[in-house]
Scaffold this active site. Structure first.
Site, PDB file in Angstrom:
ATOM      1  N   TYR A  46       0.724  -1.193   0.089  1.00 23.39           N
ATOM      2  CA  TYR A  46       0.089   0.157   0.072  1.00 23.39           C
ATOM      3  C   TYR A  46       0.905   1.497  -0.003  1.00 23.39           C
ATOM      4  CZ  TYR A  46      -3.129   3.511   2.163  1.00 23.39           C
ATOM      5  OH  TYR A  46      -3.682   4.759   2.149  1.00 23.39           O
TER       6      TYR A  46
HETATM    7  N1  LIG Z   1      -9.199   7.233   5.843  1.00 19.97           N
HETATM    8  C1  LIG Z   1      -7.963   7.208   6.152  1.00 19.97           C
HETATM    9  O1  LIG Z   1      -7.566   7.239   7.290  1.00 19.97           O
HETATM   10  C2  LIG Z   1      -6.819   7.471   4.930  1.00 19.97           C
HETATM   11  C3  LIG Z   1      -5.659   7.684   5.116  1.00 19.97           C
HETATM   12  C4  LIG Z   1      -4.459   7.940   4.323  1.00 19.97           C
HETATM   13  C5  LIG Z   1      -5.161   7.723   2.985  1.00 19.97           C
HETATM   14  N2  LIG Z   1      -6.277   7.207   2.584  1.00 19.97           N
HETATM   15  C6  LIG Z   1      -6.560   7.301   1.226  1.00 19.97           C
HETATM   16  O2  LIG Z   1      -7.780   8.009   0.802  1.00 19.97           O
HETATM   17  C7  LIG Z   1      -8.504   7.442  -0.156  1.00 19.97           C
HETATM   18  C8  LIG Z   1      -9.946   7.519   0.216  1.00 19.97           C
HETATM   19  O3  LIG Z   1     -10.042   6.669   1.471  1.00 19.97           O
HETATM   20  P1  LIG Z   1     -11.559   6.729   2.391  1.00 19.97           P
HETATM   21  O4  LIG Z   1     -11.042   6.175   3.753  1.00 19.97           O
HETATM   22  O5  LIG Z   1     -12.299   7.784   1.966  1.00 19.97           O
HETATM   23  O6  LIG Z   1     -12.056   5.366   1.671  1.00 19.97           O
HETATM   24  P2  LIG Z   1     -13.722   4.548   1.772  1.00 19.97           P
HETATM   25  O7  LIG Z   1     -14.498   5.303   3.002  1.00 19.97           O
HETATM   26  O8  LIG Z   1     -13.446   3.082   1.771  1.00 19.97           O
HETATM   27  O9  LIG Z   1     -14.071   5.115   0.480  1.00 19.97           O
HETATM   28  C9  LIG Z   1     -13.428   4.406  -0.890  1.00 19.97           C
HETATM   29  C10 LIG Z   1     -14.243   4.767  -2.150  1.00 19.97           C
HETATM   30  O10 LIG Z   1     -13.576   4.191  -3.195  1.00 19.97           O
HETATM   31  C11 LIG Z   1     -14.477   3.310  -3.803  1.00 19.97           C
HETATM   32  N3  LIG Z   1     -13.533   2.161  -4.254  1.00 19.97           N
HETATM   33  C12 LIG Z   1     -12.772   1.207  -3.599  1.00 19.97           C
HETATM   34  N4  LIG Z   1     -12.413   0.509  -4.299  1.00 19.97           N
HETATM   35  C13 LIG Z   1     -12.436   0.663  -5.545  1.00 19.97           C
HETATM   36  C14 LIG Z   1     -12.060   0.174  -6.919  1.00 19.97           C
HETATM   37  N5  LIG Z   1     -11.290  -1.201  -6.821  1.00 19.97           N
HETATM   38  N6  LIG Z   1     -12.735   0.631  -8.074  1.00 19.97           N
HETATM   39  C15 LIG Z   1     -13.458   1.793  -7.994  1.00 19.97           C
HETATM   40  N7  LIG Z   1     -13.782   2.316  -6.797  1.00 19.97           N
HETATM   41  C16 LIG Z   1     -13.361   1.778  -5.663  1.00 19.97           C
HETATM   42  C17 LIG Z   1     -15.479   2.909  -2.990  1.00 19.97           C
HETATM   43  O11 LIG Z   1     -16.716   2.576  -3.586  1.00 19.97           O
HETATM   44  P3  LIG Z   1     -17.008   1.016  -3.868  1.00 19.97           P
HETATM   45  O12 LIG Z   1     -16.417   0.192  -2.588  1.00 19.97           O
HETATM   46  O13 LIG Z   1     -18.353   0.815  -4.213  1.00 19.97           O
HETATM   47  O14 LIG Z   1     -16.087   0.679  -5.071  1.00 19.97           O
HETATM   48  C18 LIG Z   1     -15.583   4.351  -2.126  1.00 19.97           C
HETATM   49  O15 LIG Z   1     -16.475   5.016  -2.959  1.00 19.97           O
HETATM   50  C19 LIG Z   1      -7.882   5.991  -0.453  1.00 19.97           C
HETATM   51  O16 LIG Z   1      -6.911   6.109  -1.329  1.00 19.97           O
HETATM   52  C20 LIG Z   1      -7.062   5.745   0.849  1.00 19.97           C
HETATM   53  O17 LIG Z   1      -6.125   4.781   0.773  1.00 19.97           O
HETATM   54  C21 LIG Z   1      -7.346   7.255   3.627  1.00 19.97           C
END
Ligand SMILES: NC(=O)c1ccc[n+]([C@@H]2O[C@H](COP(=O)([O-])OP(=O)(O)OC[C@H]3O[C@@H](n4cnc5c(N)ncnc54)[C@H](OP(=O)(O)O)[C@@H]3O)[C@@H](O)[C@H]2O)c1
Length: 193
Positions: free
Chosen positions: A93
């Site tokens: 990741y």
């Molecule tokens: N939250 C944190 O603490 C954090 C920290 C650092 C970085 N990030 C990064 O920020 C981004 C968003 O994180 P989040 O926490 O908001 O995630 P989240 O709440 O799980 O939302 C993820 C979104 O991406 C979509 N998705 C997931 N896998 C996919 C795939 N294979 N193809 C197309 N769409 C996909 C999901 O919809 P579906 O499941 O319907 O596809 C959803 O809309 C990610 O890249 C994560 O690694 C998050």
């Protein structure tokens, strides 16, 4: 929702088009809402549409890990003539994220003469269902535990809108000379210096 206006009273992203991948939940959904509110036309994607996706955004169902999904998004984006903003996907990741940042810097240099800016946003621990699920998974694997337990010096987890504000700034006219840059939005989480 508040309306974001520039000094002349217009919505500052009116006439702009954005593609936000992963915009149905968490950080992506907050970015979609913020860009819509600032006047942009937004296309968003995820594997499935949910009730939390902002209704005013156009939606295409696609899995970004597949060639077919990438092609479907590219076709929809071409119609909108937009540029990707955010992508969701443990050592692999962080490796992938670091590679993305390096790739973005190279891309920024290559595309600058065409007036295209490329920047990255790296969120810290942000309160989203996806973030919590990832941290639980890390904890179960006993991997990256120090990061799981990290409390940001600012004293709280990030909110999706904290990240959306940063993205809004990067795509705004005020950032027109900003490219090849990585914005870390993490409440001071990771030691730097
Ligand atoms: N939250 C944190 O603490 C954090 C920290 C650092 C970085 N990030 C990064 O920020 C981004 C968003 O994180 P989040 O926490 O908001 O995630 P989240 O709440 O799980 O939302 C993820 C979104 O991406 C979509 N998705 C997931 N896998 C996919 C795939 N294979 N193809 C197309 N769409 C996909 C999901 O919809 P579906 O499941 O319907 O596809 C959803 O809309 C990610 O890249 C994560 O690694 C998050």
């Amino acid at each position: 929702m508040s309306t974001i206006e520039n000094s002349s009273g217009t919505r500052e992203l009116a006439g702009k088009r954005a593609l936000v991948t992963g915009g149905t939940r968490g950080i992506g959904a907050a970015i979609v809402r913020r860009l819509l509110d600032a006047g942009a036309a937004v296309l968003t994607t995820a594997r499935s549409e949910t009730g939390t996706a902002p209704e005013e955004a156009a939606f295409v169902a696609a899995d970004v890990r597949t060639r077919a999904g990438a092609e479907a998004i590219a076709a929809a984006a071409q119609e909108l003539a937009a540029v990707p903003t955010v992508a969701p996907p443990f050592l692999h990741y962080t490796t992938a994220k670091a590679a993305l940042e390096n790739y973005s810097r190279g891309l920024a240099a290559e595309l600058a003469p065409a007036g295209i800016r490329v920047n990255t946003v790296s969120p810290g621990r942000t309160a989203t269902p996806g973030g919590e699920a990832t941290r639980e998974q890390w904890a179960r694997l006993d991997a990256g535990t120090d990061q799981v337990d990290t409390t940001a010096p600012m004293g709280r987890d990030g909110r999706p809108d904290d990240i959306a504000h940063a993205v809004h700034f990067l795509v705004s006219p005020g950032a027109s000379w900003l490219t090849g840059s990585g914005l870390v939005v993490d409440g001071g989480e990771f030691p730097r210096g």
